[in-house]
Scaffold this active site. Structure first.
Site, PDB file in Angstrom:
ATOM      1  N   SER A  61      29.356  -6.777   2.878  1.00  0.00           N
ATOM      2  CA  SER A  61      29.858  -8.087   3.311  1.00  0.00           C
ATOM      3  C   SER A  61      31.365  -8.149   3.516  1.00  0.00           C
ATOM      4  O   SER A  61      31.866  -9.132   4.062  1.00  0.00           O
ATOM      5  CB  SER A  61      29.441  -9.170   2.309  1.00  0.00           C
ATOM      6  N   LYS A  64      32.565  -8.847   6.935  1.00  0.00           N
ATOM      7  CA  LYS A  64      32.575 -10.207   7.489  1.00  0.00           C
ATOM      8  C   LYS A  64      33.979 -10.680   7.854  1.00  0.00           C
ATOM      9  O   LYS A  64      34.138 -11.495   8.748  1.00  0.00           O
ATOM     10  CB  LYS A  64      31.915 -11.174   6.496  1.00  0.00           C
ATOM     11  N   TYR A 189      24.597  -6.506  12.946  1.00  0.00           N
ATOM     12  CA  TYR A 189      24.916  -6.934  11.587  1.00  0.00           C
ATOM     13  C   TYR A 189      24.540  -5.857  10.562  1.00  0.00           C
ATOM     14  O   TYR A 189      25.323  -5.532   9.672  1.00  0.00           O
ATOM     15  CB  TYR A 189      24.202  -8.246  11.276  1.00  0.00           C
ATOM     16  N   TYR A 241      31.609 -15.462  -2.713  1.00  0.00           N
ATOM     17  CA  TYR A 241      30.352 -16.220  -2.735  1.00  0.00           C
ATOM     18  C   TYR A 241      30.494 -17.463  -3.610  1.00  0.00           C
ATOM     19  O   TYR A 241      31.533 -18.128  -3.577  1.00  0.00           O
ATOM     20  CB  TYR A 241      29.182 -15.331  -3.184  1.00  0.00           C
ATOM     21  N   VAL A 259      28.128  -6.111  -1.610  1.00  0.00           N
ATOM     22  CA  VAL A 259      27.154  -5.627  -2.593  1.00  0.00           C
ATOM     23  C   VAL A 259      27.137  -4.105  -2.714  1.00  0.00           C
ATOM     24  O   VAL A 259      26.434  -3.555  -3.556  1.00  0.00           O
ATOM     25  CB  VAL A 259      25.724  -6.154  -2.311  1.00  0.00           C
TER      26      VAL A 259
END
Length: 305
Positions: A61, A64, A189, A241, A259
């Protein structure tokens, strides 16, 4: 600095025993949970690393923030944030709740999975291959590492087990957030999450952001100052998050986790920092990595608040 970093790594190595590696992606369950490393890249061009900082891991992530920069460069911030929100969330990174209950027309922010998938759909390219090549090329540029590639085994594992992400994507297709072929968007993705990096690579990306979009090693501006500012702000409010508030209070710098066990952080006008610790807490953030960042922030007075 090297002595300090080595000390911090050793002080916090015990925390690698407390977390769990990500098992919902089968390939990630094979990663050594005992790994712990850190790298700092200063705006003056110095790099200091300790522990398992040269170990490769998948960016997950943390990618992103790369795709958010590209989407804004391609479309402008107004269009991007007409499709994706900019508010923090109190639900998990792969939750569908916000899409269905809070606002069916757009995901709540670009750092959760739904928002990141929507962001990818806005990156220019004639097909999914070109879109991914642009993401990879940009990642190589801002990390000053032309050899970065993807971990093919992790990519295949992500693709085979990505049903939750498919659910998010098809839901957004149904509400008009996603344009284009859903499977092609998802393929990009899954690939971007499988890009393989080291702490040094991520620390350099952090240094570029800390330097307001200018790469310290070359002096070249790669993103406008206002884009770097937007990305850093989103990192503070959403990058960890639903633990972003706690991270801001305890550590106080813009950061993004993945992760795969990585954390990328930037200290404006000072440095980029990256930590690797694959054992995760219940929020999906590196448990030992957060402990390392907390000690580093206290020792060097890094908090921007």
């Amino acid at each position: 600095m090297n002595r300090l970093l080595n000390s911090i790594i050793e002080n916090n190595r015990k925390w690698t025993k407390e977390g769990q590696v990500a098992s919902y992606i089968p390939e990630l369950s094979k990663v050594d949970s005992n790994l712990l490393g850190i790298c700092i890249s200063t705006l003056g061009g110095e790099e200091h690393c300790a522990g398992d900082s040269d170990t490769k891991f998948t960016i997950q992530s943390i990618s992103k923030i790369v795709t958010l920069m590209l989407a804004i460069l391609d479309n402008g911030k107004d269009y991007v944030f007409s499709k994706v929100g900019m508010e923090p969330t109190d639900t998990s990174f792969n939750s569908i709740v916000n899409l269905e209950i809070k606002d069916a027309h757009k995901p709540i922010n670009p750092m959760i999975n739904a928002g990141a998938i929507a962001t990818v759909s806005m990156i220019a390219g004639k097909d999914s291959e070109e879109v991914f090549e642009r993401i990879l090329k940009f990642t190589r540029k801002i990390s000053n590492n032309p050899n970065i590639g993807i971990n093919d085994s992790v990519y295949k594992s992500e693709k085979e087990t990505g049903d939750r992400n498919r659910a998010l994507a098809y839901f957004m297709k149904g509400t008009g957030v996603l344009d284009g072929n859903v499977e092609e968007i998802l393929n990009v993705y899954f690939k971007q999450c499988s890009i393989e990096v080291t702490c040094r690579d991520l620390a350099r990306i952090g240094a570029m952001l800390a330097n307001d979009g200018i790469m310290p090693w070359s002096g070249e501006r790669v993103v406008p100052r206002d884009v770097a500012r937007i990305v850093k702000t989103i990192m503070v409010t959403c990058g960890m998050y639903d633990a972003s508030g706690k991270f801001a209070v305890q550590i106080g710098v813009p950061a993004k986790s993945g992760v795969g066990g990585g954390i990328l952080a930037c200290v404006p006008r000072r440095m980029g920092v990256a930590v690797l610790g694959p054992a995760l807490d219940e929020k999906g953030n590196s448990l030992a990595g957060i402990k390392v960042m907390e000690e580093l922030s206290k020792q060097l007075d890094l908090s921007i608040f």
